[in-house]
Structures are given as structure tokens and as C-alpha cells.
Design a protein around this motif. Structure first.
Motif, short mmCIF file in Angstrom:
data_model
loop_
_atom_site.label_atom_id
_atom_site.label_comp_id
_atom_site.label_asym_id
_atom_site.label_seq_id
_atom_site.Cartn_x
_atom_site.Cartn_y
_atom_site.Cartn_z
N ARG A 86 11.81 6.83 -9.52
CA ARG A 86 11.27 8.19 -9.36
C ARG A 86 12.28 9.25 -9.77
O ARG A 86 11.91 10.27 -10.37
CB ARG A 86 10.84 8.40 -7.91
CG ARG A 86 10.23 9.77 -7.62
CD ARG A 86 9.86 9.90 -6.15
NE ARG A 86 9.30 11.21 -5.87
CZ ARG A 86 8.02 11.54 -6.02
NH1 ARG A 86 7.16 10.64 -6.46
NH2 ARG A 86 7.60 12.76 -5.73
N GLY B 158 4.15 5.72 -5.50
CA GLY B 158 4.17 5.87 -6.95
C GLY B 158 3.18 6.90 -7.47
O GLY B 158 3.33 7.40 -8.59
N ARG B 159 2.18 7.22 -6.66
CA ARG B 159 1.18 8.21 -7.08
C ARG B 159 1.54 9.64 -6.70
O ARG B 159 0.85 10.58 -7.11
CB ARG B 159 -0.18 7.87 -6.45
CG ARG B 159 -0.83 6.61 -6.96
CD ARG B 159 -2.28 6.53 -6.51
NE ARG B 159 -2.40 6.41 -5.06
CZ ARG B 159 -2.46 5.25 -4.41
NH1 ARG B 159 -2.39 4.12 -5.08
NH2 ARG B 159 -2.59 5.22 -3.09
N GLN B 160 2.59 9.83 -5.93
CA GLN B 160 2.91 11.18 -5.46
C GLN B 160 3.47 12.03 -6.59
O GLN B 160 4.22 11.54 -7.44
CB GLN B 160 3.91 11.12 -4.30
CG GLN B 160 3.43 10.32 -3.11
CD GLN B 160 2.04 10.72 -2.64
OE1 GLN B 160 1.76 11.91 -2.45
NE2 GLN B 160 1.17 9.72 -2.47
N PRO B 161 3.11 13.31 -6.62
CA PRO B 161 3.58 14.19 -7.70
C PRO B 161 5.09 14.36 -7.70
O PRO B 161 5.73 14.33 -6.64
CB PRO B 161 2.86 15.52 -7.41
CG PRO B 161 2.48 15.46 -5.96
CD PRO B 161 2.22 14.01 -5.67
N ALA C 232 7.42 12.70 -0.40
CA ALA C 232 6.59 11.70 -1.07
C ALA C 232 6.39 10.47 -0.18
O ALA C 232 5.30 9.90 -0.13
CB ALA C 232 7.22 11.29 -2.39
N ARG D 147 0.84 -1.21 0.00
CA ARG D 147 0.00 0.00 0.00
C ARG D 147 0.87 1.26 0.00
O ARG D 147 0.57 2.24 -0.69
CB ARG D 147 -0.92 0.02 1.22
CG ARG D 147 -1.93 -1.11 1.26
CD ARG D 147 -2.92 -0.91 2.40
NE ARG D 147 -3.56 -2.16 2.78
CZ ARG D 147 -4.60 -2.25 3.61
NH1 ARG D 147 -5.10 -1.15 4.16
NH2 ARG D 147 -5.13 -3.41 3.92
N ALA E 29 2.91 9.15 1.27
CA ALA E 29 2.51 7.75 1.02
C ALA E 29 2.16 7.04 2.31
O ALA E 29 1.19 6.26 2.37
CB ALA E 29 3.63 7.02 0.29
N GLU F 288 2.51 1.63 -3.50
CA GLU F 288 1.54 2.10 -4.50
C GLU F 288 1.25 3.58 -4.30
O GLU F 288 1.18 4.35 -5.28
CB GLU F 288 0.25 1.28 -4.38
CG GLU F 288 0.39 -0.15 -4.88
CD GLU F 288 -0.84 -1.00 -4.55
OE1 GLU F 288 -1.84 -0.42 -4.07
OE2 GLU F 288 -0.79 -2.22 -4.78
N ALA F 289 1.10 3.98 -3.04
CA ALA F 289 0.84 5.40 -2.76
C ALA F 289 2.06 6.25 -3.12
O ALA F 289 1.91 7.37 -3.64
CB ALA F 289 0.49 5.58 -1.28
N GLU G 290 -1.27 8.16 3.40
CA GLU G 290 -2.31 7.54 2.57
C GLU G 290 -2.53 6.08 2.98
O GLU G 290 -3.67 5.62 3.10
CB GLU G 290 -1.94 7.61 1.09
CG GLU G 290 -2.17 8.97 0.47
CD GLU G 290 -2.02 8.93 -1.05
OE1 GLU G 290 -2.26 7.85 -1.64
OE2 GLU G 290 -1.66 9.97 -1.64
#
Length: 202
Positions: free
Chosen positions: A147, A81-84, A92, A75, A96, A78-79, A99
Motif C-alpha cells: 500500500r 486492499g479495497r480502501q482508498p 484503512a 476478509r 477493513a 481483501e477489504a 467491512e
């Protein structure tokens, strides 16, 4: 239509596997709590979860793994990887973590607490913890490298990830949290990561 059917079937199968895995872990932790880790056998866990011992081993290679392996790291990754891209790596990671924590149900929090205590009090599990930590560091190094456009074996990447995990472990140690791991533990971890990002002023 065939493609849609196959996708639905694949999704259903994955959900069934996730439920089976969760049931095995839930019954294992209950049995550990009721009769102790050492006194609980894989056969007893399998019977309680209504699966065969061979099915247990398909999900968890050893009895220790049922404590050490949950989906919380997934989790977080995955979170992450979604951070800007505008966020620094530590920012980040902090986002994460927040989240991932927000997705935990009360039952999952209880499992997390029980697994944390077992991981630090049962010698067999403690012995495996370093192996699992090394695996998690490798995975996180790969995510960070992706990243920032470097390789996972880059010395800077490895050092950065090592520093982050060092901070996390210092907060998760028994001296820091006593007998309970909860939201306040992760709040303190977030504060510690903020200190790391600021250069650890003294």
C-alpha cells in the motif's frame, strides 16, 4: 466457450471446497462443545462432516488448525486492499475491520466466539496461537508494504504492524472481554485503534 466452461468449473470447485471446509469446522466446534476438545478425535470430526480423515488433513493440517484457521483474516485483508489511498493505514485497517465484521452471519459470530474461547483455554491451541499470529503479522506487513510502496521487512512497516496488533491483542485479552467476543469487542478495538492513530494522548 471452453474458457468460460473452465472458469465456471473452477468457480464451482472452489465453492465446493469452501463448503467442505466450513462443514468440517462447524462439526468440529460442535463436537468440542458437546464432548470437549481433548475427547474429540479427528476421526470423529471427519465422520460427522462425512469426509475421510485424509480429507480433513487436506483442509486442516492439525486438530488445532480447525480452531485457529478461519477466513476472517482473508476478509480483512481483501477489504484492506479495497480502501482508498487517501486513508491513512490505520484508518484503512479500521474500515477493513468494519467491512469484514459486517459480513459475519449469526452462525459465524457464534463460531468466532467459540474459537476465541478455545484459543485461550486449551493449552495446545494457545501454544499455536503465537505461530499463527506471526504468520498473520507477516501477511499484514506485506499488505501494508504494498500500500505504501515499501518492502515487507522494512523496520517502519514491521513496527507499525506490531503496534496495530498489540492494540488488537490488548482488546481481545480475557481481562478485556471476559467470556464473550462480540460486536462490542470490535467496537472497542476500533476505538483503541483510533487512540493509536491520534498518538495515544494521556
Amino acid at each position: 466457450m471452453t474458457t468460460v466452461h473452465q472458469a465456471n468449473f473452477g468457480g464451482l470447485r472452489e465453492r465446493k471446497k469452501a463448503r467442505t471446509r466450513a462443514a468440517i469446522r462447524e462439526h468440529a466446534l460442535r463436537l468440542f462443545r458437546e464432548q470437549g476438545y481433548e475427547s474429540t478425535t479427528v476421526e470423529q470430526i471427519a465422520a460427522a462432516a462425512e469426509v475421510s480423515p485424509s480429507t480433513f488433513f487436506r483442509y486442516f493440517p492439525t486438530k488445532e488448525d480447525v480452531v485457529l484457521r478461519d477466513d476472517f483474516d482473508d476478509r480483512i485483508l481483501e477489504a484492506f486492499g479495497r480502501q482508498p489511498a487517501s486513508l491513512t493505514p490505520i484508518a484503512a485497517i479500521r474500515a477493513a475491520l468494519r467491512e469484514a465484521i459486517a459480513t459475519l452471519t449469526p452462525a459465524e459470530w457464534e463460531e468466532f466466539r467459540e474459537a476465541s474461547v478455545l484459543g485461550l483455554t486449551v493449552p495446545e491451541i494457545r501454544a499455536r496461537t503465537l505461530d499463527e499470529l506471526s504468520r498473520t503479522i507477516d501477511v499484514m506487513a506485506g499488505a501494508l508494504a504494498k500500500r505504501i510502496g515499501r518492502t515487507a521487512d522494512d523496520l517502519t512497516v514491521r513496527t507499525y504492524v506490531g503496534a496495530v496488533f498489540g492494540v488488537m491483542l490488548s482488546v481481545l485479552s480475557p481481562a478485556a472481554w471476559g467470556a464473550d467476543v462480540g460486536e462490542q469487542t470490535f467496537q472497542r478495538m476500533d476505538e483503541a485503534l483510533a487512540l493509536l492513530e491520534s498518538g495515544l494522548p494521556l
